[in-house]
Scaffold this motif. Structure first.
Motif, short mmCIF file in Angstrom:
data_model
loop_
_atom_site.label_atom_id
_atom_site.label_comp_id
_atom_site.label_asym_id
_atom_site.label_seq_id
_atom_site.Cartn_x
_atom_site.Cartn_y
_atom_site.Cartn_z
N GLY A 1 39.71 48.84 -59.24
CA GLY A 1 40.93 48.05 -59.25
C GLY A 1 41.13 47.13 -58.06
O GLY A 1 42.08 46.36 -58.03
N ALA A 2 40.24 47.20 -57.07
CA ALA A 2 40.39 46.35 -55.87
C ALA A 2 40.04 44.90 -56.20
O ALA A 2 39.20 44.63 -57.06
CB ALA A 2 39.49 46.85 -54.75
N ALA A 3 40.68 43.98 -55.51
CA ALA A 3 40.42 42.55 -55.68
C ALA A 3 40.38 41.90 -54.30
O ALA A 3 41.04 42.37 -53.37
CB ALA A 3 41.50 41.91 -56.54
N TRP A 4 39.62 40.84 -54.19
CA TRP A 4 39.56 40.10 -52.94
C TRP A 4 40.91 39.45 -52.66
O TRP A 4 41.49 38.84 -53.54
CB TRP A 4 38.47 39.02 -53.01
CG TRP A 4 37.09 39.59 -52.96
CD1 TRP A 4 36.30 39.90 -54.03
CD2 TRP A 4 36.34 39.93 -51.80
NE1 TRP A 4 35.10 40.41 -53.60
CE2 TRP A 4 35.10 40.43 -52.23
CE3 TRP A 4 36.59 39.85 -50.43
CZ2 TRP A 4 34.11 40.86 -51.34
CZ3 TRP A 4 35.60 40.27 -49.54
CH2 TRP A 4 34.38 40.77 -49.99
N GLN A 5 41.37 39.58 -51.43
CA GLN A 5 42.61 38.95 -50.96
C GLN A 5 42.25 37.99 -49.84
O GLN A 5 41.56 38.38 -48.89
CB GLN A 5 43.59 40.01 -50.43
CG GLN A 5 43.96 41.07 -51.45
CD GLN A 5 44.77 40.51 -52.60
OE1 GLN A 5 45.68 39.72 -52.40
NE2 GLN A 5 44.44 40.93 -53.82
N TRP A 6 42.72 36.75 -49.94
CA TRP A 6 42.44 35.75 -48.92
C TRP A 6 43.65 35.56 -48.03
O TRP A 6 44.78 35.46 -48.51
CB TRP A 6 42.06 34.42 -49.58
CG TRP A 6 40.71 34.47 -50.21
CD1 TRP A 6 40.40 34.92 -51.46
CD2 TRP A 6 39.48 34.09 -49.61
NE1 TRP A 6 39.05 34.83 -51.68
CE2 TRP A 6 38.46 34.32 -50.57
CE3 TRP A 6 39.13 33.57 -48.37
CZ2 TRP A 6 37.12 34.05 -50.30
CZ3 TRP A 6 37.80 33.30 -48.12
CH2 TRP A 6 36.81 33.54 -49.07
N THR A 7 43.40 35.49 -46.72
CA THR A 7 44.46 35.30 -45.73
C THR A 7 44.11 34.10 -44.87
O THR A 7 42.96 33.91 -44.50
CB THR A 7 44.57 36.55 -44.82
OG1 THR A 7 44.81 37.68 -45.63
CG2 THR A 7 45.66 36.40 -43.79
N GLU A 8 45.13 33.32 -44.56
CA GLU A 8 44.94 32.18 -43.66
C GLU A 8 45.41 32.59 -42.27
O GLU A 8 46.50 33.12 -42.10
CB GLU A 8 45.76 30.99 -44.16
CG GLU A 8 45.60 29.76 -43.31
CD GLU A 8 46.36 28.58 -43.88
OE1 GLU A 8 47.14 27.98 -43.11
OE2 GLU A 8 46.20 28.27 -45.08
N ASP A 9 44.58 32.35 -41.28
CA ASP A 9 44.91 32.65 -39.89
C ASP A 9 44.72 31.37 -39.09
O ASP A 9 44.38 30.33 -39.65
CB ASP A 9 43.99 33.77 -39.37
CG ASP A 9 44.55 34.48 -38.14
OD1 ASP A 9 45.64 34.09 -37.68
OD2 ASP A 9 43.89 35.40 -37.65
N SER A 10 44.91 31.46 -37.80
CA SER A 10 44.80 30.30 -36.93
C SER A 10 43.81 30.60 -35.82
O SER A 10 43.78 31.72 -35.29
CB SER A 10 46.17 29.97 -36.33
OG SER A 10 46.08 28.95 -35.40
#
Length: 95
Positions: free
Chosen positions: A60-69
């Motif tokens: 059930g896991a899915a890739w999660q994208w995060t924007e950082d600086s």
């Protein structure tokens, strides 16, 4: 039961790399380098990299994208993208 971890993928020195975060240990984190900046590694390439490192996504896991600086104090600094997914040690058994 296999232990669960977080796998992350980010750009490092101009190349994408995928690594598994091993907290509370002195062990070296398993890492896979894609040796390129573009294109961003595909879903299949990421799954193959996880497998090569001995891990698989938890059901059930899915890739999660995060924007950082690159510099949190400077809103004009380049964006850093980080992908993450929950993984477990590879069991070799289909769910």
């Amino acid at each position: 039961m296999a232990r669960e971890f977080t796998a992350q993928m980010s750009m490092h020195r101009g190349r994408w790399r995928l690594y598994v975060v091993l907290l509370n240990t002195a062990e070296r984190w398993p890492e896979y380098g894609f040796d390129r900046a573009l294109p961003v590694p595909t879903f299949t390439e990421r799954m193959n990299a996880l497998s090569a490192l001995g891990f698989e996504p938890v059901p059930g896991a899915a890739w999660q994208w995060t924007e950082d600086s690159g510099d949190p104090e400077d809103p004009a600094s380049p964006v850093v993208l980080i992908a993450a997914i929950r993984v477990r040690s590879w069991t070799g058994v289909a769910a």
